[in-house]
Design a protein around this motif. Sequence first.
Motif, PDB file in Angstrom:
ATOM      1  N   THR A   1      -8.050  16.629   0.174  1.00 24.38           N
ATOM      2  CA  THR A   1      -8.325  16.597   1.530  1.00 24.38           C
ATOM      3  C   THR A   1      -7.240  17.364   2.436  1.00 24.38           C
ATOM      4  O   THR A   1      -7.493  17.573   3.614  1.00 24.38           O
ATOM      5  N   GLY A   2      -6.352  17.896   2.001  1.00 25.85           N
ATOM      6  CA  GLY A   2      -5.161  18.656   2.779  1.00 25.85           C
ATOM      7  C   GLY A   2      -4.296  18.945   1.951  1.00 25.85           C
ATOM      8  O   GLY A   2      -4.165  18.777   0.727  1.00 25.85           O
ATOM      9  N   VAL A   3      -2.923  19.481   2.377  1.00 27.83           N
ATOM     10  CA  VAL A   3      -1.941  19.704   1.415  1.00 27.83           C
ATOM     11  C   VAL A   3      -1.263  18.468   1.069  1.00 27.83           C
ATOM     12  O   VAL A   3      -0.845  17.759   1.795  1.00 27.83           O
ATOM     13  N   LYS A   4      -1.191  18.570  -0.076  1.00 30.67           N
ATOM     14  CA  LYS A   4      -0.677  17.317  -1.017  1.00 30.67           C
ATOM     15  C   LYS A   4      -1.157  15.882  -0.368  1.00 30.67           C
ATOM     16  O   LYS A   4      -0.460  15.062  -0.340  1.00 30.67           O
ATOM     17  N   ARG A   5      -2.551  16.089  -0.341  1.00 27.21           N
ATOM     18  CA  ARG A   5      -3.290  14.872   0.326  1.00 27.21           C
ATOM     19  C   ARG A   5      -4.646  14.733  -0.555  1.00 27.21           C
ATOM     20  O   ARG A   5      -5.329  15.662  -0.713  1.00 27.21           O
ATOM     21  N   ASN A   6      -5.044  13.529  -0.777  1.00 29.73           N
ATOM     22  CA  ASN A   6      -6.056  13.239  -1.662  1.00 29.73           C
ATOM     23  C   ASN A   6      -7.069  12.268  -0.926  1.00 29.73           C
ATOM     24  O   ASN A   6      -6.698  11.536   0.127  1.00 29.73           O
ATOM     25  N   ALA A   7      -8.120  11.919  -1.439  1.00 25.16           N
ATOM     26  CA  ALA A   7      -9.151  10.967  -0.881  1.00 25.16           C
ATOM     27  C   ALA A   7      -9.045   9.586  -1.098  1.00 25.16           C
ATOM     28  O   ALA A   7      -9.817   8.588  -0.807  1.00 25.16           O
ATOM     29  N   LEU A   8      -7.982   9.162  -1.867  1.00 26.36           N
ATOM     30  CA  LEU A   8      -7.354   7.734  -2.420  1.00 26.36           C
ATOM     31  C   LEU A   8      -7.391   6.843  -0.978  1.00 26.36           C
ATOM     32  O   LEU A   8      -6.639   7.345  -0.119  1.00 26.36           O
ATOM     33  N   ALA A   9      -7.870   5.671  -1.097  1.00 23.23           N
ATOM     34  CA  ALA A   9      -7.351   4.553  -0.040  1.00 23.23           C
ATOM     35  C   ALA A   9      -6.012   4.273  -0.342  1.00 23.23           C
ATOM     36  O   ALA A   9      -5.642   4.197  -1.301  1.00 23.23           O
ATOM     37  N   PRO A  10      -5.264   3.682   0.764  1.00 25.49           N
ATOM     38  CA  PRO A  10      -3.860   3.356   0.651  1.00 25.49           C
ATOM     39  C   PRO A  10      -3.769   2.322  -0.680  1.00 25.49           C
ATOM     40  O   PRO A  10      -2.682   2.285  -1.241  1.00 25.49           O
ATOM     41  N   ASP A  11      -4.901   1.324  -0.821  1.00 26.38           N
ATOM     42  CA  ASP A  11      -4.533   0.396  -1.764  1.00 26.38           C
ATOM     43  C   ASP A  11      -5.443   0.854  -3.121  1.00 26.38           C
ATOM     44  O   ASP A  11      -5.285   0.003  -4.005  1.00 26.38           O
ATOM     45  N   GLU A  12      -5.708   2.299  -3.422  1.00 27.26           N
ATOM     46  CA  GLU A  12      -6.291   2.550  -4.446  1.00 27.26           C
ATOM     47  C   GLU A  12      -5.514   3.217  -5.523  1.00 27.26           C
ATOM     48  O   GLU A  12      -4.459   3.921  -5.128  1.00 27.26           O
ATOM     49  N   LEU A  13      -5.614   3.022  -6.718  1.00 23.05           N
ATOM     50  CA  LEU A  13      -4.904   3.769  -7.942  1.00 23.05           C
ATOM     51  C   LEU A  13      -5.933   4.485  -8.719  1.00 23.05           C
ATOM     52  O   LEU A  13      -6.930   4.152  -8.709  1.00 23.05           O
TER      53      LEU A  13
ATOM     54  N   VAL B   1     -13.268  11.642 -10.346  1.00 26.54           N
ATOM     55  CA  VAL B   1     -11.934  10.689 -10.502  1.00 26.54           C
ATOM     56  C   VAL B   1     -12.240   9.305 -10.140  1.00 26.54           C
ATOM     57  O   VAL B   1     -12.977   9.000  -9.204  1.00 26.54           O
ATOM     58  N   GLU B   2     -11.941   8.293 -11.072  1.00 27.79           N
ATOM     59  CA  GLU B   2     -12.132   7.000 -11.138  1.00 27.79           C
ATOM     60  C   GLU B   2     -11.140   6.207 -10.341  1.00 27.79           C
ATOM     61  O   GLU B   2     -10.143   6.311 -11.025  1.00 27.79           O
ATOM     62  N   ALA B   3     -11.216   5.870  -9.154  1.00 24.89           N
ATOM     63  CA  ALA B   3     -10.365   5.150  -8.411  1.00 24.89           C
ATOM     64  C   ALA B   3     -10.649   3.613  -8.187  1.00 24.89           C
ATOM     65  O   ALA B   3     -11.839   3.160  -8.402  1.00 24.89           O
ATOM     66  N   GLU B   4      -9.673   2.742  -8.164  1.00 26.53           N
ATOM     67  CA  GLU B   4      -9.895   1.503  -8.229  1.00 26.53           C
ATOM     68  C   GLU B   4      -9.022   0.686  -7.298  1.00 26.53           C
ATOM     69  O   GLU B   4      -7.699   0.992  -7.339  1.00 26.53           O
ATOM     70  N   SER B   5      -9.277  -0.302  -6.778  1.00 31.18           N
ATOM     71  CA  SER B   5      -8.368  -1.353  -5.874  1.00 31.18           C
ATOM     72  C   SER B   5      -8.956  -2.846  -6.414  1.00 31.18           C
ATOM     73  O   SER B   5     -10.005  -2.827  -7.039  1.00 31.18           O
ATOM     74  N   VAL B   6      -8.463  -3.858  -5.471  1.00 30.02           N
ATOM     75  CA  VAL B   6      -8.828  -5.155  -5.977  1.00 30.02           C
ATOM     76  C   VAL B   6     -10.266  -5.215  -5.105  1.00 30.02           C
ATOM     77  O   VAL B   6     -10.799  -6.131  -5.349  1.00 30.02           O
ATOM     78  N   ARG B   7     -10.700  -4.320  -4.266  1.00 27.31           N
ATOM     79  CA  ARG B   7     -11.950  -4.272  -3.659  1.00 27.31           C
ATOM     80  C   ARG B   7     -12.901  -3.823  -4.613  1.00 27.31           C
ATOM     81  O   ARG B   7     -14.102  -4.210  -4.420  1.00 27.31           O
TER      82      ARG B   7
ATOM     83  N   PRO C   1       0.731  -0.991  -0.127  1.00 27.62           N
ATOM     84  CA  PRO C   1      -0.035  -0.034   0.132  1.00 27.62           C
ATOM     85  C   PRO C   1       0.780   1.271  -0.143  1.00 27.62           C
ATOM     86  O   PRO C   1       0.236   2.296  -0.195  1.00 27.62           O
ATOM     87  N   THR C   2       2.291   1.065   0.438  1.00 33.87           N
ATOM     88  CA  THR C   2       3.095   2.469   0.551  1.00 33.87           C
ATOM     89  C   THR C   2       3.594   2.735  -1.057  1.00 33.87           C
ATOM     90  O   THR C   2       4.407   3.776  -0.953  1.00 33.87           O
ATOM     91  N   ALA C   3       3.299   1.610  -1.732  1.00 36.04           N
ATOM     92  CA  ALA C   3       4.253   2.025  -3.189  1.00 36.04           C
ATOM     93  C   ALA C   3       3.729   3.190  -4.008  1.00 36.04           C
ATOM     94  O   ALA C   3       2.420   3.427  -3.797  1.00 36.04           O
ATOM     95  N   VAL C   4       4.396   3.903  -4.389  1.00 40.33           N
ATOM     96  CA  VAL C   4       4.346   5.352  -5.120  1.00 40.33           C
ATOM     97  C   VAL C   4       4.364   5.243  -6.359  1.00 40.33           C
ATOM     98  O   VAL C   4       5.062   4.742  -7.039  1.00 40.33           O
TER      99      VAL C   4
END
Length: 295
Positions: free
Chosen positions: A146-158, A128-134, A20-23
Amino acid sequence: MDFLRPAGWEEALAAKAEHPTAVPIAGGTDVMVEINFDHRRPEYLLDLNRVGELSEWEVGEESVRLGASVPYTQIMENLRGELPGLALASHTVASPQIRNRGGVGGNLGTASPAGDAHPALLAAGAEVEAESVRGSRLIPIDAFYTGVKRNALAPDELIRAVHIKKADGPQQYSKVGTRNAMVIAVCAFGLALHPATRTVRTGIGSAAPTPVRARTAEEFLNAALDEGGFWDNGRIITPSVAKQFADLCSAACNPIDDVRGTASYRRHAVGVMARRTLTWTWESYRGTAGTEGVA
């Protein structure tokens, strides 16, 4: 630092779920700068360059589905009619080399308030179309930052794609920089007229902790245009309305002083850009509506 290189989208989602921490890295125009200056040292890099569908787009009846890695150059050359605001913003991105590599997905993933695409996406009302294995979901652009250089993506989403309604009216984009190219915005402003709903949307960049809309300014202008019958009679917007709109856009900012500009200058510049883009878009609307002679 480990380098993950999935061959397809499903493999990319699996890799992101496992790490999940992969950039993610596609164009690399933001990530590589941070790595080169040692501002970021991720444990994993997730290379998405072999996922071909991320570089594709589809023009539907009402909207454009823009793959996360579609280069800015392609937007400028192929989607100017459908997405004029985003095409104008794409013109201001760095250099031709970077426009050939960078895409909207990178801007969204980084979520920097200075990202050039954000004001145009806010003004157009993108999703924004976000997707994960879920599974997958659509995130309204208004809820994405959601904040400075933060967004609403979950850690496992692309980010897979961005859905943007085709322009039903004129759109404009303006940017202030310390020079004409290869520059981070001091501030930026996007404006879109939506005649179908008789509304106006804005987007402001690099003048608050996140990209923002000038909502009070939009509400004021929507009411003024409606009460004055401007959408129907094609009258020129009065200077007092334009000034009030500009002042309210300035008030929507919450900028900082930094090496590129002061907070007071940013507020002033946003007001100037708001007034000018309103004038440009409204004159364009009057022209397309065949009301050039109406006063």
